[in-house]
Write a protein that holds these residues in place. Sequence first.
Motif, PDB file in Angstrom:
ATOM      1  N   GLN A 105      33.039  45.197  33.530  1.00  0.00           N
ATOM      2  CA  GLN A 105      33.097  44.817  32.123  1.00  0.00           C
ATOM      3  C   GLN A 105      32.346  45.810  31.239  1.00  0.00           C
ATOM      4  O   GLN A 105      32.751  46.094  30.126  1.00  0.00           O
ATOM      5  CB  GLN A 105      32.503  43.416  31.939  1.00  0.00           C
ATOM      6  N   ASP A 128      39.158  33.541  32.787  1.00  0.00           N
ATOM      7  CA  ASP A 128      40.119  33.256  31.727  1.00  0.00           C
ATOM      8  C   ASP A 128      41.481  32.955  32.351  1.00  0.00           C
ATOM      9  O   ASP A 128      42.170  33.826  32.853  1.00  0.00           O
ATOM     10  CB  ASP A 128      40.215  34.492  30.813  1.00  0.00           C
ATOM     11  N   GLU A 151      36.122  41.180  35.446  1.00  0.00           N
ATOM     12  CA  GLU A 151      36.126  40.818  34.019  1.00  0.00           C
ATOM     13  C   GLU A 151      36.230  42.071  33.132  1.00  0.00           C
ATOM     14  O   GLU A 151      35.443  42.207  32.191  1.00  0.00           O
ATOM     15  CB  GLU A 151      34.819  40.078  33.654  1.00  0.00           C
ATOM     16  N   THR A 203      33.152  36.365  42.001  1.00  0.00           N
ATOM     17  CA  THR A 203      32.553  37.701  41.850  1.00  0.00           C
ATOM     18  C   THR A 203      31.838  38.124  43.125  1.00  0.00           C
ATOM     19  O   THR A 203      31.919  39.277  43.545  1.00  0.00           O
ATOM     20  CB  THR A 203      31.589  37.726  40.646  1.00  0.00           C
ATOM     21  N   THR A 222      38.443  37.004  36.950  1.00  0.00           N
ATOM     22  CA  THR A 222      38.294  36.519  35.576  1.00  0.00           C
ATOM     23  C   THR A 222      38.018  35.020  35.589  1.00  0.00           C
ATOM     24  O   THR A 222      38.287  34.347  36.589  1.00  0.00           O
ATOM     25  CB  THR A 222      39.555  36.824  34.733  1.00  0.00           C
ATOM     26  N   GLY A 232      36.412  41.483  29.257  1.00  0.00           N
ATOM     27  CA  GLY A 232      35.552  40.440  28.701  1.00  0.00           C
ATOM     28  C   GLY A 232      34.938  40.768  27.353  1.00  0.00           C
ATOM     29  O   GLY A 232      34.720  39.889  26.524  1.00  0.00           O
TER      30      GLY A 232
END
Length: 365
Positions: free
Chosen positions: A85, A196, A162, A46, A194, A165
């Motif tokens: 997000q 994920d 994200e 990030t 992400t 999210g």
Amino acid sequence: MDEVLVSFQGVQKSYDGESLIVKDLNLDIRKGEFLTLLGPSGSGKTTSLMMLAGFETPTAGVIQLGGRALNNVPPHKRDIGMVFQNYALFPHMTVAENLAFPLTVRGMSKTDVSERVKRALAMVQLDAFATRYPAQLSGGQQQRVALARALVFEPQLVLMDEPLGALDKQLREHMQMEIKHLHQRLGVTVVYVTHDQGEALTMSDRVAVFHQGEIQQIAPPRTLYEEPCNTFVANFIGENNRLNGRLLSRDGEQCVVALERGEQVRALAVNVGAVGEPVTLSIRPERVRLNAASERCDNRFTGRVAEFIYLGDHVRVRLEVCGASDFFVKQPIAELDPALAVGDVVPLGWQVEHVRALDPLPVGH
């Protein structure tokens, strides 16, 4: 040669002058690609995105966009769309006004603005919602407005942090496909953050795996999954069986590893040290063969069935293998032997090309 749009050169970031959140980032992002920065929290992904956006300043190094250094360019002059997000929509403005905002600040004429807003709404299938306020929309609709707003001024680069999210699993998977298809249609360059891994594998052209402020590996999703270059990547992406051992011998691209209880495994020598040094073997659960299917495998052992974990279309079978109590085999339901029961001792095996000898895991993992 693919044209490079964004280039990080020797970029570092520290907040306290001592510990580096981003260590020495050298990264070229190609024009039109969908690149995902993937990693656990605190890995620097990030922070790297925020430096590109202009909300953070690099402690060292240079970031270039389209060949020009961004170091002193404020965020709103970077020609970059952003999706966060938390949507960050203006609550007191309608959907159409939210989309018009980035165009009006850029001094566009009224007719151009309404034309672009119309196009952007159609793009995310929200034509009927132009006069609604954000509070009157569902989470998924709000996220689509945020997406349209990032794309409305046709930036050359869109950053997403994200963005899915907060959405539930089904909506999230739907939006993953929406964003991927939008990217393919518009040809815009996307940098997506992400933690994920499934999301990263599904959506990206390339994925950069971050850990402790450094890129561990950058590759297309399939390469990352099938050919991880170290133990961190093997464990972080997808499911992975690990067996610890020592390097017995090496012959070119292959090696022999002795496990803790003396069994020997022939493996691909991907990231190993000298003979006698510790290594971690990495084997994907879907690459392990059970019973008769294991007869032709290069590496054959036996395992005791400990547990079945039913996942609809496939079953994860947990076995005790070579002293490891959490060795998993993944089998499609159609291939599972219905007679297999907990406590059974079965032959199993895997081919040499499906086991990778990698660096030993640091203590405590």
